[in-house]
Design an enzyme around this catalytic site. Structure first.
Site, mmCIF file in Angstrom:
data_model
loop_
_atom_site.group_PDB
_atom_site.id
_atom_site.type_symbol
_atom_site.label_atom_id
_atom_site.label_comp_id
_atom_site.label_asym_id
_atom_site.label_seq_id
_atom_site.Cartn_x
_atom_site.Cartn_y
_atom_site.Cartn_z
ATOM 1 N N SER A 59 43.536 41.497 40.762
ATOM 2 C CA SER A 59 45.133 41.524 40.520
ATOM 3 C C SER A 59 45.442 41.199 39.234
ATOM 4 O O SER A 59 45.225 40.099 38.771
ATOM 5 C CB SER A 59 45.622 40.502 41.662
ATOM 6 O OG SER A 59 47.140 40.417 41.398
ATOM 7 N N HIS B 245 44.277 46.135 40.985
ATOM 8 C CA HIS B 245 45.336 45.687 41.718
ATOM 9 C C HIS B 245 46.660 45.644 41.071
ATOM 10 O O HIS B 245 46.702 44.522 40.435
ATOM 11 C CB HIS B 245 45.182 44.600 42.668
ATOM 12 C CG HIS B 245 45.993 44.441 43.937
ATOM 13 N ND1 HIS B 245 46.076 44.958 45.331
ATOM 14 C CD2 HIS B 245 47.134 43.664 44.008
ATOM 15 C CE1 HIS B 245 46.992 44.552 46.005
ATOM 16 N NE2 HIS B 245 47.790 43.854 45.126
ATOM 17 N N ASP C 69 50.523 44.908 41.146
ATOM 18 C CA ASP C 69 51.677 44.494 42.066
ATOM 19 C C ASP C 69 52.950 44.564 41.429
ATOM 20 O O ASP C 69 53.209 44.102 40.531
ATOM 21 C CB ASP C 69 51.384 42.586 42.252
ATOM 22 C CG ASP C 69 50.208 42.253 42.953
ATOM 23 O OD1 ASP C 69 50.254 42.855 44.144
ATOM 24 O OD2 ASP C 69 49.523 41.395 42.640
ATOM 25 N N MET D 258 56.883 44.232 41.900
ATOM 26 C CA MET D 258 57.862 43.507 42.721
ATOM 27 C C MET D 258 59.192 43.621 42.210
ATOM 28 O O MET D 258 59.461 43.815 40.866
ATOM 29 C CB MET D 258 57.674 42.025 42.628
ATOM 30 C CG MET D 258 56.083 41.579 43.013
ATOM 31 S SD MET D 258 55.768 39.869 42.962
ATOM 32 C CE MET D 258 54.021 39.573 43.201
ATOM 33 N N HIS E 95 50.299 48.037 44.681
ATOM 34 C CA HIS E 95 51.054 47.223 45.941
ATOM 35 C C HIS E 95 52.418 47.237 45.532
ATOM 36 O O HIS E 95 52.719 46.470 44.737
ATOM 37 C CB HIS E 95 50.105 45.965 45.950
ATOM 38 C CG HIS E 95 50.693 45.159 47.062
ATOM 39 N ND1 HIS E 95 50.351 43.609 47.079
ATOM 40 C CD2 HIS E 95 51.576 45.370 48.009
ATOM 41 C CE1 HIS E 95 50.974 43.156 48.321
ATOM 42 N NE2 HIS E 95 51.740 44.232 48.695
ATOM 43 N N MET F 1 55.721 45.845 46.333
ATOM 44 C CA MET F 1 56.547 44.946 47.072
ATOM 45 C C MET F 1 58.089 45.148 46.834
ATOM 46 O O MET F 1 58.735 44.541 46.125
ATOM 47 C CB MET F 1 56.191 43.626 46.827
ATOM 48 C CG MET F 1 54.950 43.292 47.456
ATOM 49 S SD MET F 1 53.886 41.594 46.550
ATOM 50 C CE MET F 1 53.140 42.789 45.309
ATOM 51 N N MET G 169 48.248 40.678 54.158
ATOM 52 C CA MET G 169 48.787 39.908 53.283
ATOM 53 C C MET G 169 48.186 38.373 53.706
ATOM 54 O O MET G 169 48.594 38.047 54.982
ATOM 55 C CB MET G 169 50.444 39.801 53.090
ATOM 56 C CG MET G 169 50.845 40.983 52.080
ATOM 57 S SD MET G 169 50.168 41.045 50.431
ATOM 58 C CE MET G 169 50.505 39.612 49.684
ATOM 59 N N ASP H 299 44.762 40.329 50.646
ATOM 60 C CA ASP H 299 45.615 40.046 49.488
ATOM 61 C C ASP H 299 46.030 38.663 49.579
ATOM 62 O O ASP H 299 46.960 38.585 50.465
ATOM 63 C CB ASP H 299 46.476 41.158 49.127
ATOM 64 C CG ASP H 299 46.815 40.824 47.751
ATOM 65 O OD1 ASP H 299 46.590 40.032 47.032
ATOM 66 O OD2 ASP H 299 48.096 41.623 47.533
HETATM 67 C C1 DX5 Z 1 50.984 38.222 45.865
HETATM 68 C C2 DX5 Z 1 50.124 39.650 45.358
HETATM 69 C C3 DX5 Z 1 48.760 39.373 45.086
HETATM 70 C C4 DX5 Z 1 48.388 38.148 44.224
HETATM 71 C C5 DX5 Z 1 46.894 37.574 44.543
HETATM 72 O O1 DX5 Z 1 52.021 38.582 46.282
HETATM 73 O O2 DX5 Z 1 50.407 40.593 46.122
HETATM 74 O O3 DX5 Z 1 48.053 40.585 44.795
HETATM 75 O O4 DX5 Z 1 48.367 38.581 42.840
HETATM 76 O O5 DX5 Z 1 46.758 36.642 43.593
HETATM 77 P P1 DX5 Z 1 45.630 35.423 44.170
HETATM 78 O O6 DX5 Z 1 44.203 35.990 44.262
HETATM 79 O O7 DX5 Z 1 45.730 34.522 42.895
HETATM 80 O O8 DX5 Z 1 46.028 34.779 45.375
HETATM 81 ZN ZN ZN Z 2 49.181 42.513 45.892
#
Ligand code: DX5
Ligand code: ZN
Length: 222
Positions: A8, A33, A35, A37, A66, A68, A137, A175
């Protein structure tokens, strides 16, 4: 079943992305990965299409995106064109789940459905034959560096059982809060794609961290 680590990049040095990606490649990380948002579906805003396009230009790694975001159907094609290899979106979003899966697959990209910690496993059973991966999640989506929620393990187990009963070859991704203690728990329950942000980027020896998260090394002093 083969295990994979997806890094990530939320925990990477974002101003040094080119070198961070090189480090992931050199240390045996399988996927990146990414993310996304939107500040509405979750209480945080990250990065989006222009950054993904630039990341695509500098690496051949599998880009595991991913989403969100509130309306993933509206953006699926653009993320596919920007270079995603896998697109995960939330069943709790406002888009129709089946329609979104089909839109992603129509772009030649692997489709995955993601569920938040409070969403029951049963609610996504019907989609398993249509998707390449189910993302469970293991923290509330929104931020890196949170603690793994133990109650999510049972959901991983139920989903893996269902995949086996149906004779499918779907991956199960976990995740959030994945580290040397929680990775073996998630793998034992049936997860085979492990996202790691803070644990991986903090590791002194990243290649050893990758092996430990995948279960290829038992080294306990890390
Ligand atoms: C949270 C993200 C994750 C996050 C994981 O919403 O989807 O991908 O970055 O980070 P760690 O491994 O630090 O929990
Ligand atoms: Zn994620």
């Amino acid at each position: 079943m083969k295990n994979y680590v997806s890094a990530s990049v939320l925990s990477a040095d974002l101003l040094d992305m080119r070198n961070e990606i090189k480090k992931l490649e050199d240390n045996g990380v399988d996927m990146l990965h990414f993310d996304v948002m939107d500040g509405i579906f979750v209480n945080n805003i990250t990065y989006g299409l222009p950054v993904l396009e630039q990341v695509r230009r500098v690496t051949d790694m599998t880009l595991d995106v991913h989403l969100m975001i509130t309306d993933p159907l509206r953006y699926a094609e653009r993320f596919a064109k920007a270079g995603a290899d896998i697109i995960s979106f939330h069943s709790e979003s406002e888009s129709d789940t089946l329609e979104t899966i089909r839109a992603i697959k129509a772009c030649g990209v692997r489709a995955a459905v993601a569920i938040k910690p409070a969403t029951p496993a049963e609610s996504v059973y019907e989609f398993l034959p249509e998707i390449d991966m189910l993302l469970v999640m293991t923290v509330e989506p929104g931020f890196g560096g949170q603690s793994f929620i133990p109650e999510t393990v049972e959901k991983v187990r139920l989903i893996r059982q269902r995949i086996q009963q149906l004779g499918l070859s779907c991956d199960v991704q976990v995740d959030g809060g994945i580290n040397y203690e929680t990775a073996p728990i998630a793998r034992e329950a049936g997860a085979n794609v492990l996202v790691s942000g803070s644990c991986l980027f903090k590791a002194e020896d990243m290649s050893e961290a990758v092996r430990m998260i995948k279960g290829e090394s038992q080294c306990s002093e890390m």
